[in-house]
Structure formats: C-alpha cells, structure tokens
Design a protein around this motif. Structure first.
Motif, mmCIF file in Angstrom:
data_model
loop_
_atom_site.group_PDB
_atom_site.id
_atom_site.type_symbol
_atom_site.label_atom_id
_atom_site.label_comp_id
_atom_site.label_asym_id
_atom_site.label_seq_id
_atom_site.Cartn_x
_atom_site.Cartn_y
_atom_site.Cartn_z
ATOM 1 N N PRO A 1 0.826 -1.089 -0.163
ATOM 2 C CA PRO A 1 -0.163 -0.002 -0.100
ATOM 3 C C PRO A 1 0.896 1.251 -0.082
ATOM 4 O O PRO A 1 1.963 1.181 0.618
ATOM 5 C CB PRO A 1 -0.791 -0.086 1.086
ATOM 6 N N CYS B 1 -7.854 -2.406 9.042
ATOM 7 C CA CYS B 1 -6.297 -3.281 8.838
ATOM 8 C C CYS B 1 -6.113 -4.363 9.608
ATOM 9 O O CYS B 1 -6.386 -4.319 10.896
ATOM 10 C CB CYS B 1 -5.238 -2.419 8.981
ATOM 11 N N PRO B 2 -6.222 -5.714 9.174
ATOM 12 C CA PRO B 2 -6.102 -6.854 10.188
ATOM 13 C C PRO B 2 -4.854 -7.167 11.002
ATOM 14 O O PRO B 2 -4.602 -7.517 11.700
ATOM 15 C CB PRO B 2 -6.371 -7.998 9.253
ATOM 16 N N ASP B 3 -3.918 -6.147 10.633
ATOM 17 C CA ASP B 3 -2.461 -6.266 11.187
ATOM 18 C C ASP B 3 -2.020 -5.112 12.104
ATOM 19 O O ASP B 3 -1.028 -4.914 12.378
ATOM 20 C CB ASP B 3 -1.514 -6.723 10.118
ATOM 21 N N ILE C 1 -1.560 0.415 10.121
ATOM 22 C CA ILE C 1 -1.631 1.575 9.694
ATOM 23 C C ILE C 1 -1.164 2.602 10.857
ATOM 24 O O ILE C 1 -1.440 2.433 11.842
ATOM 25 C CB ILE C 1 -3.322 2.242 9.557
ATOM 26 N N MET D 1 2.365 3.260 6.754
ATOM 27 C CA MET D 1 2.204 1.734 7.237
ATOM 28 C C MET D 1 3.289 1.386 7.694
ATOM 29 O O MET D 1 4.573 1.570 7.523
ATOM 30 C CB MET D 1 1.837 0.726 5.758
ATOM 31 N N CYS E 1 2.861 -5.032 7.850
ATOM 32 C CA CYS E 1 1.596 -5.119 6.702
ATOM 33 C C CYS E 1 1.990 -6.398 5.690
ATOM 34 O O CYS E 1 3.050 -6.595 5.441
ATOM 35 C CB CYS E 1 1.821 -3.809 5.943
ATOM 36 N N LYS E 2 0.856 -7.026 5.506
ATOM 37 C CA LYS E 2 1.058 -8.293 4.716
ATOM 38 C C LYS E 2 0.657 -7.936 3.372
ATOM 39 O O LYS E 2 0.565 -8.912 2.474
ATOM 40 C CB LYS E 2 0.012 -9.547 5.375
ATOM 41 N N GLY E 3 0.007 -6.898 3.036
ATOM 42 C CA GLY E 3 -0.394 -6.572 1.588
ATOM 43 C C GLY E 3 -1.472 -6.898 1.173
ATOM 44 O O GLY E 3 -1.772 -7.501 0.130
ATOM 45 N N CYS E 4 -2.475 -7.078 2.079
ATOM 46 C CA CYS E 4 -3.847 -7.729 1.841
ATOM 47 C C CYS E 4 -4.581 -6.695 1.046
ATOM 48 O O CYS E 4 -5.712 -7.107 0.263
ATOM 49 C CB CYS E 4 -4.393 -7.966 3.191
ATOM 50 N N GLY E 5 -4.471 -5.375 1.121
ATOM 51 C CA GLY E 5 -5.221 -4.643 0.076
ATOM 52 C C GLY E 5 -6.482 -3.893 0.720
ATOM 53 O O GLY E 5 -7.166 -3.344 0.096
ATOM 54 N N ILE E 6 -6.849 -4.398 1.880
ATOM 55 C CA ILE E 6 -8.203 -4.240 2.462
ATOM 56 C C ILE E 6 -8.187 -2.457 2.763
ATOM 57 O O ILE E 6 -9.240 -1.989 2.353
ATOM 58 C CB ILE E 6 -8.152 -4.815 3.699
ATOM 59 N N CYS E 7 -7.104 -1.992 3.164
ATOM 60 C CA CYS E 7 -7.011 -0.513 3.378
ATOM 61 C C CYS E 7 -7.230 0.197 2.315
ATOM 62 O O CYS E 7 -8.110 1.272 2.028
ATOM 63 C CB CYS E 7 -5.757 -0.109 3.973
ATOM 64 N N MET F 1 -2.433 0.240 -4.387
ATOM 65 C CA MET F 1 -1.555 -0.694 -4.211
ATOM 66 C C MET F 1 -0.582 -0.976 -5.100
ATOM 67 O O MET F 1 -1.003 -1.136 -6.508
ATOM 68 C CB MET F 1 -2.491 -2.332 -4.156
HETATM 69 S S1 SF4 Z 1 -2.362 -3.590 2.954
HETATM 70 FE FE1 SF4 Z 1 -3.485 -4.948 4.541
HETATM 71 S S2 SF4 Z 1 -2.080 -5.168 6.133
HETATM 72 FE FE2 SF4 Z 1 -1.171 -3.666 4.778
HETATM 73 S S3 SF4 Z 1 -1.846 -1.801 5.865
HETATM 74 FE FE3 SF4 Z 1 -3.328 -2.194 4.179
HETATM 75 S S4 SF4 Z 1 -4.878 -3.444 5.388
HETATM 76 FE FE4 SF4 Z 1 -3.239 -3.288 6.439
#
Ligand code: SF4
Ligand code: SF4
Lengths: 117, 400
Positions: free
Chosen positions: A43, A60-62, A65, A76, A81-87, A100
């Motif tokens: 991100p 963010c699950p981790d 942020i 970040m 950050c695992k790079g899930c892309g939720i943010c 992303m």
């Molecule tokens: S990509 Fe996922 S883990 Fe990384 S900052 Fe965004 S929500 Fe959090």
C-alpha cells in the motif's frame, strides 16, 4: 508501534525449557512476529488526498496503519503489513488515498533512489 | 489425614454409574459440560440433579454434542476451572479431535468413559474399542474392575492429571452395563476426606488472569510442535511414578490398595492370563476352580493402560511359560488386539520369552463366562505342553 518487542520464547530453547502445551506466557506477542515479508503488493499512502476518516486503520487486520497523535494517518508499518489490500479497498476518497503497487517494483525503486522510508 | 478403613457403615449399594456420579459430587468440579449417551447417560443425569438440588456448586453446561462437550471442557479447564465430562463409545469418537487438543494443551481434565462397542453395526454393549481407539491420544487411561474401583479411580485420576509432573487429561474406564448398571456394595469416603485428598485446582496460569496475559493454543509449526510433543511424551513417562505415589496416599485414606496392575496367584503360575476391566472377576473365580484341579494358572489385571508399564509387566510375567492376553477390542491390524501387540513387544526383551497368544473376546457385549475362560486356559496348557503356538490370534466365544 516500535516493533522492538522481544519474542517471549527463544527459538533455540530445548523441549525441557519451553512452557507446556504450546502456551505463550505473554500478551501482544504478534508484534514480535514480522509478517511484512509475506507481502507481494504494497500500500502506498497519498497524504494529499487523505481525509483521516480512519477506515483503513479500523479495517487493517494487522494494525499496520501508522498514526500521528492517534488521529492522522502517516503511512504503514511495513514490518507487519501483509499487503492484503483491505485499506485501499475501504478508502472512500476519489481518487483513493491508498494505492496498491507491486512490492518487487517498489523495492527495486527503493534500492535505486534515495527515497527510503 | 484421617484413615477410614473399610467400615461396613460406609458401604452403600450402588451401580457403577451411581458410584461415579457420587464421586463427581464429592469432587465438585467447577464445570461439567456433557451430552448423554448410553451407557454413560446416568452419570451426568444423576450429577445434573445434584446441581439442580444445590448439592454442588458446579456450572453445568448441557451441550449439543460430545464434540462440544469436550470443547467446552477444554475451554473451562484453560480458564482455570476444574472441569469434567463423561462419555461412551461413539460419543468418545466424536470427541476425537478435541481429545488431542486437551492433552496437547496439557489440560488436566478427568473423564469417566463407560466402555461400549463402537458402531457399526450399531451396538450399545460393552467392549473396549472406544477407549482403545483413544490409546494414542495422550490421555492417562485407568481401567476399573468394578464400581468400587471406578469410584476410587475417580479421585486418584484428579490428583494424577493435575500433578505438576503430569498435567495430562485422564480417562477412568469402566465396563458398560456390566459395571455401569450392575449394583454392588461400594465403600464410600467422607466428603471432607475427599476434599482434603484432592485439594484445590491449581493451574500454572489461567486465561482469565488479566494481570498475566497469555496465549493458549497458538499455531505451533515446524519450529516448536516437535518440542511440545516431546515434553508431552515425557509427562506420560513421569506419570507412572505419580500414579504409584498417589495410590499409596489413597491407600492410607481408604484402606484399599492400587498399583499399576494387580496380580492374582501369579507368583508360582506357569500360565498367565492378562485382562482389563470387569473380566478380572470372572477370571479370578475360574482360576480358583482350575487351581483346585492342579492347573498352575494366574492372572495379571492391568489397571494402568496409559502409561503402559512395560518394565513392571516384563518383570511380573518373566517367570511364566505361556501368556494369554485377553483383548476386548480388535485392532484390525490382522495381528490381534492392542493389549496383545503391546505386551508382546514388551516381552521381546525378556530373557525368558514366554509364549504369548491373543484371545479377542466379548465384542459388543458378548458374555464372557467361566466356561470360556476355562476353555482358553486349557488351550494355553496345550500350548505349554507343545512348547509352541498354533496361532497368534484366537477369537473366544464367537460362533464358528
Ligand atoms: S495492505 Fe492490509 S495489512 Fe497492509 S496496511 Fe493495508 S490493510 Fe493493513
Ligand atoms: S481510509 Fe483513506 S482517507 Fe480514510 S484515513 Fe485511510 S487513507 Fe485516509
């Protein structure tokens, strides 16, 4: 978010020394477990569009942020950050305040330029 | 500690299930989560009346399955509560997944298992296939010959499971219907004496202790799982001493002695039979009859199946010529039942190497009687005479 927390259990400990039954005798130990190298996409935060709505922070699950004064998004925590892309997905601004990008590309650019975070 | 000998004033006519429920009342666990299944149902049914009558201060959780019963018990044990459940047969099978979580997480849960055949075909009567299937699950397994032993084993199981050198869950096995529904005279102990004997539940660390946060049951991969399993194996090894010392302590309290196993006329025996559970009574009677006819037969009744007391068994059986191992479960390995294969492995190191053969009997509640045991002993005498085995596995009491 210092990411300086020690692992409560040594990776070299023999079976006699370990707490029984897989117990981890401390709280908040996920901080000591670096998951940043799982990332394939990264991100990138655009401060200029951000309205600090905190959606990214809440989703963010981790807990990756990073905030300033608890109210202002400043980037970040790439150790976690695992790079899930939720943010990026939940960011409501147009254009998005989080993009992303390819992790490999980003690392290559970091290595070339002087602009490391 | 006050010594209460076997005073007839302390004896009551009880079924095995009543005796176990009585023991649970005296233990008064903090939590019991259970689901009914024949022939165990009465234990938790009777116990639930103790709860509703206010005789115990236990949180009773009626769950929707045995998988949930064991899961709730694991959760409450981890939170720092003395926790119990009870089951039989398919109920135990449904707990499978969580049995390993209980032992792997090192939670000292005590569970009466009223032994019953596993379906299918559907059967509700006694055999040991349920407990035997769980023999590698990391649980201590104590077998009982009668209601008295089931009652006594309950208190000892609490102490063994919770001992700091052990911290493993424990099953108290009793034969379905034969013990669970058969009524006999049981010597009971005073509530106070039991309180004093079992003491308070002390767990290293509790999930509810907010001062000392911790994680239980985390992902445990290539880097740690093996060490945790190694420690679990060692706890099982250490439990043997603990079981013996708690038995000594219990004997002072009750006047009844327990060990890893019991020997009957084994000293000078040439033929030994090895049994688990209620069959020991029938075998004792038959041995007396056969001894009167000059047949030198004795019995070893195993109480502790897990841990398997290999050294002690090897010594106790070294002097006999022939051993008949009675298994009330088949392992379908094609080479006999579980007790047979483990005992044979033990005797491999024995210098005397007695001949060992297996008798699988009593599956699905098929009656075992003196006539069948006599038939077995006569066959064992023939083996002794011939000096060699005809076959490893015999099925006793099956229609040919
Ligand atoms: S990509 Fe996922 S883990 Fe990384 S900052 Fe965004 S929500 Fe959090
Ligand atoms: S969701 Fe978008 S706008 Fe809201 S705080 Fe995060 S980056 Fe800024």
């Amino acid at each position: 978010m210092s990411a300086k927390k020690e692992r409560p259990i040594s990776k070299t400990a023999g079976w006699r020394e370990l707490p029984s039954g897989g117990m981890i005798p401390a709280g908040g130990t996920a901080e000591a477990f670096k998951t940043g190298d799982w990332r394939t996409i990264r991100p990138v935060h655009h401060r200029e569009h951000c309205i600090d709505c905190m959606q990214c922070w809440a989703y963010c699950p981790d807990m990756a942020i990073l905030l300033e004064d608890g109210v202002r998004v400043i980037g970040m925590d790439f150790d976690h950050c695992k790079g899930c892309g939720i943010c990026a997905n939940v960011c409501p601004t147009k254009p998005k305040s989080i993009d992303m990008v390819s992790e490999i590309e980003a690392q290559r650019k970091d290595a070339e330029g002087e602009g490391e975070e | 500690m006050s010594v209460v000998k076997q005073d007839p004033r302390n004896s009551t006519a009880l079924t095995g299930n009543e005796a176990v429920a009585q023991a649970m009342r005296q233990i008064e666990p903090d939590v019991v989560a259970a689901y009914p299944i024949t022939p165990q149902t009465e234990i938790v049914q009777i116990f639930s009346t103790y709860v509703s009558d206010g005789l115990v201060n236990t949180e009773y959780v009626p769950v929707e399955s045995e998988h949930s019963a064991m899961s709730a018990t694991v959760g409450s044990a981890a939170s720092g509560a003395r926790s119990m459940t009870a089951t039989s047969a398919n109920g135990l099978a449904l707990m499978w997944e969580i049995l390993y979580i209980a032992s792997g997480t090192r939670l000292p849960i005590v569970m009466p298992v009223v032994n019953r055949a596993l379906s299918g075909p559907i059967n509700i009567h006694c055999d040991h296939s349920d407990a035997m299937g769980a023999r590698d699950s990391g649980w201590i397994q104590l077998f009982s010959e009668n209601a008295q032993e089931a009652y006594d084993n309950m208190f000892q199981a609490v102490r063994i499971a919770e001992h700091p050198d052990v911290r493993l869950p424990a099953m108290v096995c009793l034969d379905g219907f034969i013990i669970s529904h058969g009524m006999e005279n049981v010597f009971t102990l005073e509530d106070n004496a039991i309180r004093e004997f079992i003491g308070d539940y002390m767990i290293e660390r509790s999930l509810l202790d907010v001062e000392q946060p911790m994680t239980l049951g985390p992902l445990d991969l290539q880097d740690f799982y093996f060490e945790h399993k190694r420690a679990e194996a060692e706890a099982m090894v250490r439990s043997k001493k603990v079981i013996q010392s708690i038995a000594e302590e219990y004997e002072k309290l009750s006047g009844r002695s327990y060990g890893l196993f019991e020997e009957y006329k084994l000293d000078d025996a040439e033929i030994a039979i090895v049994v688990l559970g209620s069959t020991a009574g029938t075998a004792r009677y038959t041995i007396d009859q056969l001894r009167a006819q000059g047949i030198k037969v004795g019995m070893l009744k195993l109480r502790v199946f897990r841990p398997f007391p290999f050294e002690e068994l090897k010594q106790a059986l070294a002097h006999v010529n022939v051993i008949g191992v009675m298994d009330r479960a088949d392992s379908f390995s094609s080479i006999g039942g579980p007790l047979f294969s483990e005992l044979r492995a033990v005797m491999y190191d024995s210098e005397t190497r007695p001949l060992i053969t297996n008798y699988i009997y009593g599956l699905g509640g098929r009656d075992i009687n003196p006539r069948l045991i006599e038939q077995m002993v006569r066959e064992l005498a023939d083996v002794q005479e011939a000096g060699r085995l005809n076959q490893y596995v015999n099925y006793l009491g099956v229609r040919e």
